[in-house]
Design a protein around this motif. Structure first.
Motif, PDB file in Angstrom:
ATOM      1  N   TRP A 299      -2.420   3.555  -6.849  1.00  0.00           N
ATOM      2  CA  TRP A 299      -2.655   3.431  -5.403  1.00  0.00           C
ATOM      3  C   TRP A 299      -3.131   2.023  -5.109  1.00  0.00           C
ATOM      4  N   THR A 300      -2.619   1.428  -4.024  1.00  0.00           N
ATOM      5  CA  THR A 300      -3.036   0.088  -3.614  1.00  0.00           C
ATOM      6  C   THR A 300      -3.480   0.122  -2.163  1.00  0.00           C
ATOM      7  N   GLY A 301      -4.664  -0.419  -1.893  1.00  0.00           N
ATOM      8  CA  GLY A 301      -5.268  -0.355  -0.559  1.00  0.00           C
ATOM      9  C   GLY A 301      -4.831  -1.472   0.358  1.00  0.00           C
ATOM     10  N   TRP A 302      -3.518  -1.523   0.653  1.00  0.00           N
ATOM     11  CA  TRP A 302      -2.961  -2.595   1.475  1.00  0.00           C
ATOM     12  C   TRP A 302      -3.471  -2.579   2.912  1.00  0.00           C
ATOM     13  N   THR A 327       0.448  -7.933  10.393  1.00  0.00           N
ATOM     14  CA  THR A 327       0.987  -7.228   9.233  1.00  0.00           C
ATOM     15  C   THR A 327       0.935  -5.710   9.400  1.00  0.00           C
ATOM     16  N   LYS A 328      -0.232  -5.194   9.815  1.00  0.00           N
ATOM     17  CA  LYS A 328      -0.439  -3.758  10.006  1.00  0.00           C
ATOM     18  C   LYS A 328      -0.032  -2.962   8.775  1.00  0.00           C
ATOM     19  N   PHE A 329      -0.442  -3.444   7.599  1.00  0.00           N
ATOM     20  CA  PHE A 329      -0.072  -2.796   6.345  1.00  0.00           C
ATOM     21  C   PHE A 329      -0.691  -1.407   6.224  1.00  0.00           C
ATOM     22  N   ARG A 330      -0.031  -0.560   5.448  1.00  0.00           N
ATOM     23  CA  ARG A 330      -0.539   0.766   5.100  1.00  0.00           C
ATOM     24  C   ARG A 330      -0.812   0.810   3.593  1.00  0.00           C
ATOM     25  N   ASP A 331      -1.660   1.743   3.155  1.00  0.00           N
ATOM     26  CA  ASP A 331      -1.895   1.963   1.734  1.00  0.00           C
ATOM     27  C   ASP A 331      -0.627   2.525   1.090  1.00  0.00           C
ATOM     28  N   THR A 332      -0.448   2.244  -0.208  1.00  0.00           N
ATOM     29  CA  THR A 332       0.799   2.628  -0.873  1.00  0.00           C
ATOM     30  C   THR A 332       0.545   3.332  -2.201  1.00  0.00           C
ATOM     31  N   TRP A 333       1.592   4.054  -2.662  1.00  0.00           N
ATOM     32  CA  TRP A 333       1.576   4.738  -3.952  1.00  0.00           C
ATOM     33  C   TRP A 333       2.750   4.252  -4.792  1.00  0.00           C
ATOM     34  N   ARG A 334       2.541   4.283  -6.096  1.00  0.00           N
ATOM     35  CA  ARG A 334       3.605   3.967  -7.052  1.00  0.00           C
ATOM     36  C   ARG A 334       3.579   5.005  -8.171  1.00  0.00           C
ATOM     37  N   ILE A 335       4.734   5.533  -8.511  1.00  0.00           N
ATOM     38  CA  ILE A 335       4.857   6.528  -9.572  1.00  0.00           C
ATOM     39  C   ILE A 335       5.842   6.006 -10.604  1.00  0.00           C
ATOM     40  N   ALA A 336       5.462   6.056 -11.895  1.00  0.00           N
ATOM     41  CA  ALA A 336       6.321   5.541 -12.961  1.00  0.00           C
ATOM     42  C   ALA A 336       6.344   6.509 -14.135  1.00  0.00           C
ATOM     43  N   LEU A 337       7.508   6.639 -14.753  1.00  0.00           N
ATOM     44  CA  LEU A 337       7.704   7.445 -15.951  1.00  0.00           C
ATOM     45  C   LEU A 337       8.394   6.581 -16.998  1.00  0.00           C
ATOM     46  N   GLY A 338       7.954   6.716 -18.247  1.00  0.00           N
ATOM     47  CA  GLY A 338       8.545   5.918 -19.302  1.00  0.00           C
ATOM     48  C   GLY A 338       8.620   6.674 -20.609  1.00  0.00           C
ATOM     49  N   ALA A 339       9.392   6.112 -21.535  1.00  0.00           N
ATOM     50  CA  ALA A 339       9.533   6.711 -22.862  1.00  0.00           C
ATOM     51  C   ALA A 339       9.741   5.604 -23.884  1.00  0.00           C
TER      52      ALA A 339
END
Length: 437
Positions: A299-302, A327-339
């Protein structure tokens, strides 16, 4: 050359390299190592296989050998091609079309370096230091493009020096903490245009550039914890604080109208920006002797960046706002999967996918200086253990960005309407060398 002179030059050299269009959403740079690139940075706070864990989770240093160093370089090649779809200098009744080109490609290749060192002070206490570039951005347009009154250049560079400590509480729990000194340099350049009433009362106004150059030094902190739930399962959590920059510099005016009025005169200037905090939850799971699975939610508090006011601090217009970047930025999410797949004792293959949310709310708030959109990562990499003490990681990622609309209306401020579509993508190629001694 004396060592103290070298100590000054190394961070400055890294700062000169550490700019480029952000590969992560917004202008965040995830590329703080290349060893995680092949996994799309899945498991970033749980994987501690070299000293770059100092950035993602300092608690991971307790998993390293007595002394380790790691250094890497990522090359980022973004592409941002704009197609005009009815941009305007003014609203009705004049409705003057914006003349000029579609801008070419606003992206360009950039290099993002990193370097880390960790060492064990005791069997429970580790110290380390990292040098990285956590934020960066360059968008540069042709000078005759239709949106030149909003921006032709936007360039942000950072360097972050991160001394850290880690403590092994027991075989299951480790904790870490770090202090961050960060330098930010920014440059913003645009052309003037006609005023909202359709008249340019100052001769040569539309051929005159405004150029902001400013910099700041600021401090932040980060913490992390690593939990070894079993020999096959690790969970990592980490948090990096907001960093508030108070930039000071110069607002230069170059062109025919320079110096003809208080609003088109070179002066000192300032701007405040609070770079966002981040939180990461990661897991690594050994499935077999060959396969390892990795996961990441961050999570990033943009929303800490809603607007940036450029304020004159000298001259006849001192204290007035020269421009506000909305800018009026919103907070964001990132989801990652790896192997990871272990071919043998020397070679490992890496795979990863990720979904990265943009802080830009919609096409009306999208800035030409940051034509950002949601993106999907597709990553592949390999790791070669040349010896028991040395490792080379190579990785490549392609970031798919869907067709991106912009409809940014700044006509009321005399900067026109930019309406069109961006065709965007990003390639990243990275290498990391790590050594224990």
């Amino acid at each position: 050359m004396k060592m103290k002179h070298m100590a000054r030059l190394v961070p400055l050299a890294l700062l000169a390299l550490g700019s480029g269009h952000a590969a992560a959403a917004g202008f965040q740079l995830l590329e703080q190592n290349a060893s995680g690139l092949g996994n799309a940075y899945a498991g970033s706070a749980a994987v501690a296989d070299n000293a770059s864990t100092i950035f993602f989770n300092p608690a991971g240093m307790t998993q390293l050998q007595a002394r380790e160093v790691s250094a890497g370089l990522n090359l980022v090649k973004p592409s941002f091609k704009f197609k005009d779809e009815g941009s305007r200098f003014l609203t009705t009744p004049l409705s003057i079309p914006a003349s000029g080109s579609d801008a070419g490609d606003a992206g360009d290749i950039a290099a993002i370096p990193n370097a880390y060192m960790s060492w064990a002070l005791t069997d429970r206490l580790w110290a380390g230091v990292g040098i990285s570039a956590p934020f960066g951005l360059v968008t540069e347009y042709d000078e005759d493009w239709v949106g030149r009154a909003q921006a032709i250049l936007f360039d942000i560079k950072t360097i972050n020096i991160n001394p850290s400590l880690a403590f092994k509480v027991n075989d299951m729990v480790s904790i870490g903490v770090g202090l961050n000194w960060q330098r930010l340099e920014a440059e913003y350049e645009r052309f003037a245009t006609v005023l909202p009433n359709g008249v340019a009362p100052i001769p040569g106004l539309s051929a005159t550039k405004a150029i902001l150059e400013a910099d700041s030094d600021a401090w932040g902190w980060n913490i992390g914890a690593l939990f070894t739930l079993s020999p096959a399962t690790k969970v990592g959590v980490s948090y990096r604080s907001k960093i508030k920059h108070e930039l000071d510099g110069t607002l230069k005016v170059e062109g025919p109208a320079a110096g003809l009025a208080a609003t088109v005169t070179t002066s000192d200037a300032s701007a405040d920006v609070e770079l966002p905090d981040t939180f990461i939850l990661s897991v690594s799971q050994q499935l077999s002797d060959q396969w390892e699975m990795l996961g990441d939610v961050s999570w990033t508090g943009w929303s800490s960046i809603q607007e940036v006011n450029i304020v004159r601090t000298s001259g006849g217009a001192s204290g007035t706002t020269a421009q506000t970047l909305e800018t009026k930025f919103r907070d964001t999410w990132r989801i990652a999967l790896g192997a990871n797949y272990k071919l043998n004792d020397a070679w490992k293959l890496k795979f990863g996918v990720a979904y990265d949310q943009t802080p830009v709310r919609n096409q009306r708030e999208r800035l030409v200086s940051l034509p950002d959109a949601n993106r999907t990562w597709f990553s592949f990499g390999t790791q070669w253990k040349a010896t028991k003490a040395s490792t080379l990681d190579l990785g490549v990622s392609y970031l798919f960005v869907p067709e991106t609309k912009i409809n940014n209306d700044q006509q009321a401020a005399g900067r026109g309407l930019v309406r069109g579509t961006y065709d965007s993508s990003v390639w990243i190629l990275g290498a990391q060398y790590s050594m224990a001694f």
